[in-house]
Write a protein that holds these residues in place. Sequence first.
Motif, PDB file in Angstrom:
ATOM      1  N   LEU A   1       0.829  -1.205   0.000  1.00 47.23           N
ATOM      2  CA  LEU A   1       0.000   0.000   0.000  1.00 47.23           C
ATOM      3  C   LEU A   1       0.860   1.250   0.000  1.00 47.23           C
ATOM      4  O   LEU A   1       0.507   2.258  -0.626  1.00 47.23           O
ATOM      5  CB  LEU A   1      -0.940   0.005   1.210  1.00 47.23           C
ATOM      6  CG  LEU A   1      -2.008   1.106   1.241  1.00 47.23           C
ATOM      7  CD1 LEU A   1      -2.892   1.045   0.006  1.00 47.23           C
ATOM      8  CD2 LEU A   1      -2.848   0.985   2.512  1.00 47.23           C
ATOM      9  N   ILE A   2       1.998   1.204   0.685  1.00 50.16           N
ATOM     10  CA  ILE A   2       2.912   2.349   0.685  1.00 50.16           C
ATOM     11  C   ILE A   2       3.331   2.682  -0.740  1.00 50.16           C
ATOM     12  O   ILE A   2       3.379   3.855  -1.134  1.00 50.16           O
ATOM     13  CB  ILE A   2       4.165   2.060   1.542  1.00 50.16           C
ATOM     14  CG1 ILE A   2       3.791   1.797   2.999  1.00 50.16           C
ATOM     15  CG2 ILE A   2       5.157   3.225   1.440  1.00 50.16           C
ATOM     16  CD1 ILE A   2       3.242   2.976   3.738  1.00 50.16           C
ATOM     17  N   TYR A   3       3.605   1.637  -1.524  1.00 49.79           N
ATOM     18  CA  TYR A   3       4.042   1.851  -2.903  1.00 49.79           C
ATOM     19  C   TYR A   3       2.927   2.365  -3.803  1.00 49.79           C
ATOM     20  O   TYR A   3       3.196   2.808  -4.926  1.00 49.79           O
ATOM     21  CB  TYR A   3       4.627   0.557  -3.481  1.00 49.79           C
ATOM     22  CG  TYR A   3       6.019   0.258  -2.983  1.00 49.79           C
ATOM     23  CD1 TYR A   3       7.085   1.113  -3.274  1.00 49.79           C
ATOM     24  CD2 TYR A   3       6.284  -0.887  -2.218  1.00 49.79           C
ATOM     25  CE1 TYR A   3       8.360   0.838  -2.812  1.00 49.79           C
ATOM     26  CE2 TYR A   3       7.561  -1.164  -1.755  1.00 49.79           C
ATOM     27  CZ  TYR A   3       8.595  -0.298  -2.054  1.00 49.79           C
ATOM     28  OH  TYR A   3       9.862  -0.568  -1.598  1.00 49.79           O
ATOM     29  N   ASN A   4       1.701   2.325  -3.335  1.00 47.05           N
ATOM     30  CA  ASN A   4       0.605   2.944  -4.087  1.00 47.05           C
ATOM     31  C   ASN A   4       0.662   4.460  -4.013  1.00 47.05           C
ATOM     32  O   ASN A   4       0.070   5.153  -4.845  1.00 47.05           O
ATOM     33  CB  ASN A   4      -0.751   2.474  -3.559  1.00 47.05           C
ATOM     34  CG  ASN A   4      -1.099   1.067  -4.001  1.00 47.05           C
ATOM     35  OD1 ASN A   4      -0.531   0.554  -4.963  1.00 47.05           O
ATOM     36  ND2 ASN A   4      -2.012   0.437  -3.300  1.00 47.05           N
ATOM     37  N   TYR A   5       1.373   4.970  -3.004  1.00 47.26           N
ATOM     38  CA  TYR A   5       1.425   6.412  -2.782  1.00 47.26           C
ATOM     39  C   TYR A   5       2.806   7.015  -3.043  1.00 47.26           C
ATOM     40  O   TYR A   5       2.908   8.183  -3.415  1.00 47.26           O
ATOM     41  CB  TYR A   5       1.001   6.724  -1.343  1.00 47.26           C
ATOM     42  CG  TYR A   5      -0.418   6.309  -1.044  1.00 47.26           C
ATOM     43  CD1 TYR A   5      -1.485   7.109  -1.423  1.00 47.26           C
ATOM     44  CD2 TYR A   5      -0.699   5.093  -0.414  1.00 47.26           C
ATOM     45  CE1 TYR A   5      -2.794   6.741  -1.167  1.00 47.26           C
ATOM     46  CE2 TYR A   5      -2.004   4.709  -0.151  1.00 47.26           C
ATOM     47  CZ  TYR A   5      -3.050   5.536  -0.533  1.00 47.26           C
ATOM     48  OH  TYR A   5      -4.344   5.155  -0.289  1.00 47.26           O
ATOM     49  N   PHE A   6       3.849   6.225  -2.823  1.00 48.27           N
ATOM     50  CA  PHE A   6       5.212   6.710  -3.025  1.00 48.27           C
ATOM     51  C   PHE A   6       6.018   5.621  -3.716  1.00 48.27           C
ATOM     52  O   PHE A   6       5.906   4.448  -3.375  1.00 48.27           O
ATOM     53  CB  PHE A   6       5.873   7.070  -1.691  1.00 48.27           C
ATOM     54  CG  PHE A   6       5.130   8.124  -0.910  1.00 48.27           C
ATOM     55  CD1 PHE A   6       5.303   9.472  -1.202  1.00 48.27           C
ATOM     56  CD2 PHE A   6       4.240   7.755   0.092  1.00 48.27           C
ATOM     57  CE1 PHE A   6       4.609  10.440  -0.493  1.00 48.27           C
ATOM     58  CE2 PHE A   6       3.545   8.722   0.808  1.00 48.27           C
ATOM     59  CZ  PHE A   6       3.732  10.066   0.516  1.00 48.27           C
ATOM     60  N   GLU A   7       6.874   6.031  -4.641  1.00 53.28           N
ATOM     61  CA  GLU A   7       7.614   5.034  -5.415  1.00 53.28           C
ATOM     62  C   GLU A   7       8.800   4.453  -4.651  1.00 53.28           C
ATOM     63  O   GLU A   7       9.274   3.369  -4.984  1.00 53.28           O
ATOM     64  CB  GLU A   7       8.090   5.634  -6.737  1.00 53.28           C
ATOM     65  CG  GLU A   7       9.096   6.752  -6.612  1.00 53.28           C
ATOM     66  CD  GLU A   7       9.532   7.296  -7.972  1.00 53.28           C
ATOM     67  OE1 GLU A   7      10.663   7.821  -8.044  1.00 53.28           O
ATOM     68  OE2 GLU A   7       8.762   7.185  -8.938  1.00 53.28           O
ATOM     69  N   SER A   8       9.280   5.165  -3.628  1.00 52.76           N
ATOM     70  CA  SER A   8      10.449   4.685  -2.888  1.00 52.76           C
ATOM     71  C   SER A   8      10.593   5.462  -1.580  1.00 52.76           C
ATOM     72  O   SER A   8       9.955   6.504  -1.377  1.00 52.76           O
ATOM     73  CB  SER A   8      11.724   4.862  -3.714  1.00 52.76           C
ATOM     74  OG  SER A   8      11.991   6.241  -3.913  1.00 52.76           O
ATOM     75  N   LYS A   9      11.462   4.957  -0.705  1.00 57.73           N
ATOM     76  CA  LYS A   9      11.753   5.686   0.539  1.00 57.73           C
ATOM     77  C   LYS A   9      12.514   6.969   0.226  1.00 57.73           C
ATOM     78  O   LYS A   9      12.443   7.946   0.991  1.00 57.73           O
ATOM     79  CB  LYS A   9      12.532   4.812   1.511  1.00 57.73           C
ATOM     80  CG  LYS A   9      13.956   4.488   1.080  1.00 57.73           C
ATOM     81  CD  LYS A   9      14.698   3.734   2.171  1.00 57.73           C
ATOM     82  CE  LYS A   9      16.142   3.433   1.785  1.00 57.73           C
ATOM     83  NZ  LYS A   9      16.877   2.722   2.845  1.00 57.73           N
ATOM     84  N   ILE A  10      13.232   6.992  -0.887  1.00 55.23           N
ATOM     85  CA  ILE A  10      13.962   8.203  -1.274  1.00 55.23           C
ATOM     86  C   ILE A  10      12.990   9.320  -1.608  1.00 55.23           C
ATOM     87  O   ILE A  10      13.214  10.477  -1.247  1.00 55.23           O
ATOM     88  CB  ILE A  10      14.906   7.917  -2.464  1.00 55.23           C
ATOM     89  CG1 ILE A  10      16.001   6.945  -2.044  1.00 55.23           C
ATOM     90  CG2 ILE A  10      15.520   9.211  -2.984  1.00 55.23           C
ATOM     91  CD1 ILE A  10      16.932   6.547  -3.165  1.00 55.23           C
TER      92      ILE A  10
END
Length: 207
Positions: free
Chosen positions: A50-59
């Motif tokens: 789900l995190i990757y649905n909003y941001f492509e990476s931790k960077i």
Amino acid sequence: MPRNHEKDVQLREERKKQILKSALPLFVDNGLQGTTISEIAKAAGMSKGLIYNYFESKIELYSILAADILGISEQDAHHLLYEREGTPWDRLCRLAKDVVIIQKSKLAGDAVEMQFNLAFSMQFLSFEQLPEPYKSDVDKAYSFRRQTIAKLIEQGQNAGQFIEGDPYRLSIHFASIVNGMFMENTRSEGLFDESNVEQALKLFLRQ
């Protein structure tokens, strides 16, 4: 029945804010390299996917937080330069006090937590390590803040309040003073009060 588009947009923004808020203390404690998406997901109460649905990476997460902390919005810049009451000196002092002095009594709940997270994050944030295009995005936000302060100093020079000199270079001196007091106040809360801030900034006043 399809879900309301406005509610979808609102939910997406709320989740992004939740993720960013959860990621910040992890970056503060562990740095960019020491923080994982799995840890951020756990802190946010979401799945890693789900995190990757909003941001492509931790960077990307890190760079958004860095730009927000090191920069200033166009709206806030306009308010500081053209709408906020007081002389350029008054506004410069108020800007410094807003950064240096952490007034817990005026904050509550999540606001207190966020304020201190931002304070500690200033001690490690270094966008030089970011790859492009993230580094450029943060650099632009950082430069815009410096340029805004330089314009405020130039206003003070035109009003006969501030010393002569290149406004941008003076804005760097201002940032060095304020950031130094800011970090000392995070270690020893209350070390610098409003009178200390004004005293430190008097070097900008024309004698």
